[in-house]
Design a protein around this motif. Structure first.
Motif, PDB file in Angstrom:
ATOM      1  N   LEU A  56      31.405  75.621 -28.043  1.00  0.00           N
ATOM      2  CA  LEU A  56      32.740  75.832 -27.478  1.00  0.00           C
ATOM      3  C   LEU A  56      32.721  75.710 -25.955  1.00  0.00           C
ATOM      4  N   ALA A  57      31.729  76.315 -25.337  1.00  0.00           N
ATOM      5  CA  ALA A  57      31.631  76.248 -23.872  1.00  0.00           C
ATOM      6  C   ALA A  57      31.497  74.795 -23.411  1.00  0.00           C
ATOM      7  N   HIS A  58      30.680  74.017 -24.107  1.00  0.00           N
ATOM      8  CA  HIS A  58      30.502  72.608 -23.752  1.00  0.00           C
ATOM      9  C   HIS A  58      31.806  71.824 -23.904  1.00  0.00           C
ATOM     10  N   ALA A  59      32.634  72.214 -24.873  1.00  0.00           N
ATOM     11  CA  ALA A  59      33.923  71.545 -25.098  1.00  0.00           C
ATOM     12  C   ALA A  59      35.016  72.080 -24.178  1.00  0.00           C
ATOM     13  N   GLY A  60      34.679  73.037 -23.313  1.00  0.00           N
ATOM     14  CA  GLY A  60      35.665  73.599 -22.395  1.00  0.00           C
ATOM     15  C   GLY A  60      36.615  74.587 -23.042  1.00  0.00           C
ATOM     16  N   MET A  61      36.240  75.124 -24.180  1.00  0.00           N
ATOM     17  CA  MET A  61      37.086  76.086 -24.885  1.00  0.00           C
ATOM     18  C   MET A  61      36.783  77.500 -24.394  1.00  0.00           C
ATOM     19  N   PRO A  62      37.809  78.258 -24.042  1.00  0.00           N
ATOM     20  CA  PRO A  62      37.575  79.602 -23.529  1.00  0.00           C
ATOM     21  C   PRO A  62      37.213  80.594 -24.635  1.00  0.00           C
ATOM     22  N   ILE A  63      36.356  81.520 -24.277  1.00  0.00           N
ATOM     23  CA  ILE A  63      35.988  82.648 -25.129  1.00  0.00           C
ATOM     24  C   ILE A  63      36.157  83.893 -24.268  1.00  0.00           C
ATOM     25  N   PHE A  64      36.906  84.852 -24.774  1.00  0.00           N
ATOM     26  CA  PHE A  64      37.178  86.083 -24.042  1.00  0.00           C
ATOM     27  C   PHE A  64      36.652  87.284 -24.819  1.00  0.00           C
ATOM     28  N   VAL A  65      36.306  88.322 -24.085  1.00  0.00           N
ATOM     29  CA  VAL A  65      35.993  89.602 -24.711  1.00  0.00           C
ATOM     30  C   VAL A  65      36.902  90.666 -24.124  1.00  0.00           C
ATOM     31  N   PHE A  66      37.185  91.663 -24.940  1.00  0.00           N
ATOM     32  CA  PHE A  66      37.860  92.867 -24.481  1.00  0.00           C
ATOM     33  C   PHE A  66      36.770  93.911 -24.357  1.00  0.00           C
ATOM     34  N   GLU A  67      36.597  94.413 -23.139  1.00  0.00           N
ATOM     35  CA  GLU A  67      35.515  95.339 -22.846  1.00  0.00           C
ATOM     36  C   GLU A  67      36.084  96.641 -22.304  1.00  0.00           C
TER      37      GLU A  67
ATOM     38  N   GLU B  46      34.396 100.455 -20.974  1.00  0.00           N
ATOM     39  CA  GLU B  46      33.202 101.267 -20.722  1.00  0.00           C
ATOM     40  C   GLU B  46      31.930 100.527 -21.131  1.00  0.00           C
ATOM     41  N   ASP B  47      31.839  99.274 -20.706  1.00  0.00           N
ATOM     42  CA  ASP B  47      30.685  98.403 -20.949  1.00  0.00           C
ATOM     43  C   ASP B  47      30.424  98.124 -22.423  1.00  0.00           C
ATOM     44  N   GLN B  48      31.432  98.300 -23.283  1.00  0.00           N
ATOM     45  CA  GLN B  48      31.301  97.983 -24.703  1.00  0.00           C
ATOM     46  C   GLN B  48      32.302  96.891 -25.073  1.00  0.00           C
ATOM     47  N   VAL B  49      31.831  95.884 -25.773  1.00  0.00           N
ATOM     48  CA  VAL B  49      32.715  94.830 -26.270  1.00  0.00           C
ATOM     49  C   VAL B  49      33.408  95.368 -27.519  1.00  0.00           C
ATOM     50  N   LEU B  50      34.734  95.483 -27.448  1.00  0.00           N
ATOM     51  CA  LEU B  50      35.519  96.013 -28.557  1.00  0.00           C
ATOM     52  C   LEU B  50      36.222  94.910 -29.351  1.00  0.00           C
ATOM     53  N   GLY B  51      36.218  93.698 -28.817  1.00  0.00           N
ATOM     54  CA  GLY B  51      36.841  92.585 -29.505  1.00  0.00           C
ATOM     55  C   GLY B  51      36.592  91.305 -28.745  1.00  0.00           C
ATOM     56  N   TYR B  52      36.847  90.195 -29.415  1.00  0.00           N
ATOM     57  CA  TYR B  52      36.708  88.904 -28.744  1.00  0.00           C
ATOM     58  C   TYR B  52      37.686  87.910 -29.338  1.00  0.00           C
ATOM     59  N   ALA B  53      37.907  86.843 -28.587  1.00  0.00           N
ATOM     60  CA  ALA B  53      38.852  85.804 -28.994  1.00  0.00           C
ATOM     61  C   ALA B  53      38.385  84.474 -28.430  1.00  0.00           C
TER      62      ALA B  53
ATOM     63  N   GLY C  65      44.127  93.299 -30.069  1.00  0.00           N
ATOM     64  CA  GLY C  65      44.381  91.969 -30.621  1.00  0.00           C
ATOM     65  C   GLY C  65      45.567  91.297 -29.951  1.00  0.00           C
ATOM     66  N   LYS C  66      46.621  92.066 -29.705  1.00  0.00           N
ATOM     67  CA  LYS C  66      47.806  91.513 -29.041  1.00  0.00           C
ATOM     68  C   LYS C  66      47.475  91.056 -27.623  1.00  0.00           C
ATOM     69  N   GLN C  67      46.699  91.853 -26.904  1.00  0.00           N
ATOM     70  CA  GLN C  67      46.313  91.467 -25.544  1.00  0.00           C
ATOM     71  C   GLN C  67      45.465  90.194 -25.561  1.00  0.00           C
ATOM     72  N   LEU C  68      44.519  90.130 -26.497  1.00  0.00           N
ATOM     73  CA  LEU C  68      43.684  88.937 -26.587  1.00  0.00           C
ATOM     74  C   LEU C  68      44.502  87.711 -27.001  1.00  0.00           C
ATOM     75  N   LEU C  69      45.435  87.883 -27.919  1.00  0.00           N
ATOM     76  CA  LEU C  69      46.268  86.757 -28.346  1.00  0.00           C
ATOM     77  C   LEU C  69      47.121  86.245 -27.194  1.00  0.00           C
ATOM     78  N   ASN C  70      47.713  87.136 -26.426  1.00  0.00           N
ATOM     79  CA  ASN C  70      48.485  86.712 -25.254  1.00  0.00           C
ATOM     80  C   ASN C  70      47.604  85.962 -24.254  1.00  0.00           C
ATOM     81  N   THR C  71      46.369  86.416 -24.089  1.00  0.00           N
ATOM     82  CA  THR C  71      45.433  85.739 -23.187  1.00  0.00           C
ATOM     83  C   THR C  71      45.122  84.338 -23.692  1.00  0.00           C
ATOM     84  N   LEU C  72      44.943  84.197 -25.004  1.00  0.00           N
ATOM     85  CA  LEU C  72      44.674  82.870 -25.572  1.00  0.00           C
ATOM     86  C   LEU C  72      45.856  81.934 -25.406  1.00  0.00           C
TER      87      LEU C  72
END
Length: 162
Positions: free
Chosen positions: A45-56, A58-65, A96-103
């Motif tokens: 995905l990174a090579h194709a220029g596709m973004p990957i986000f995490v919701f963090e 307190e230094d913990q990944v709670l979700g990703y998109a 999930g809503k925050q990550l979807l809006n970011t996407l």
């Protein structure tokens, strides 16, 4: 907070995804991924220029998109699909809503035209979320997958990014 994912996030992302694989129909995969498989996915995905986000928090990944190409054929180059996975203890908190809006924002900035969501037919919460954001229902493929000894319907939603 939402930020760009890094390779250091892959282990947490694998854990979140594998929980969905083993316990839900949010994904139709039926075997857990290894960290090596997810590294390959991340790098593709990174090579194709596709973004990957995490919701963090307190230094913990709670979700990703992530955005991914919808189909490999060149004619689909203006269409992307997305995936969002949330740690089970953090579901229902608006992540999930925050990550979807970011996407959606990232897809618009990248000049894509259509964003596609593929949702299990029993995942009514996800369908409602997509409708709240502005996605439109675009069809269902009935009984197209089987997981946990049940037939599943795949529902498509799309967002016009123009």
């Amino acid at each position: 907070m939402i930020r760009q994912a890094t390779l250091q996030d892959v282990a947490a992302m694998v854990s979140i995804y594998n929980h969905a694989v083993e316990h839900t129909t949010a994904t139709y995969d039926d075997a857990p991924y290894t960290i090596e498989q997810r590294f390959t996915w991340f790098e593709r995905l990174a090579h194709a220029g596709m973004p990957i986000f995490v919701f963090e928090e307190e230094d913990q990944v709670l979700g990703y998109a992530a955005l991914e190409p919808f189909r490999p054929d060149p004619a689909y180059r203006h269409t992307v699909m997305h995936s969002i996975y949330i740690h089970p203890a953090s579901q229902g908190k608006g992540i999930g809503k925050q990550l979807l809006n970011t996407l959606v924002s990232a897809a618009k900035q990248a000049d894509f035209v259509t964003l596609v969501a593929e949702i299990d037919g029993n995942n009514h919460a996800s369908m409602r979320l997509h409708e709240q954001i502005g996605f439109r229902y675009s069809g269902t493929i009935q009984r197209c997958a089987q997981k946990f000894e049940q037939w599943l319907d795949l529902v498509f939603y799309q967002y016009d990014l123009r």
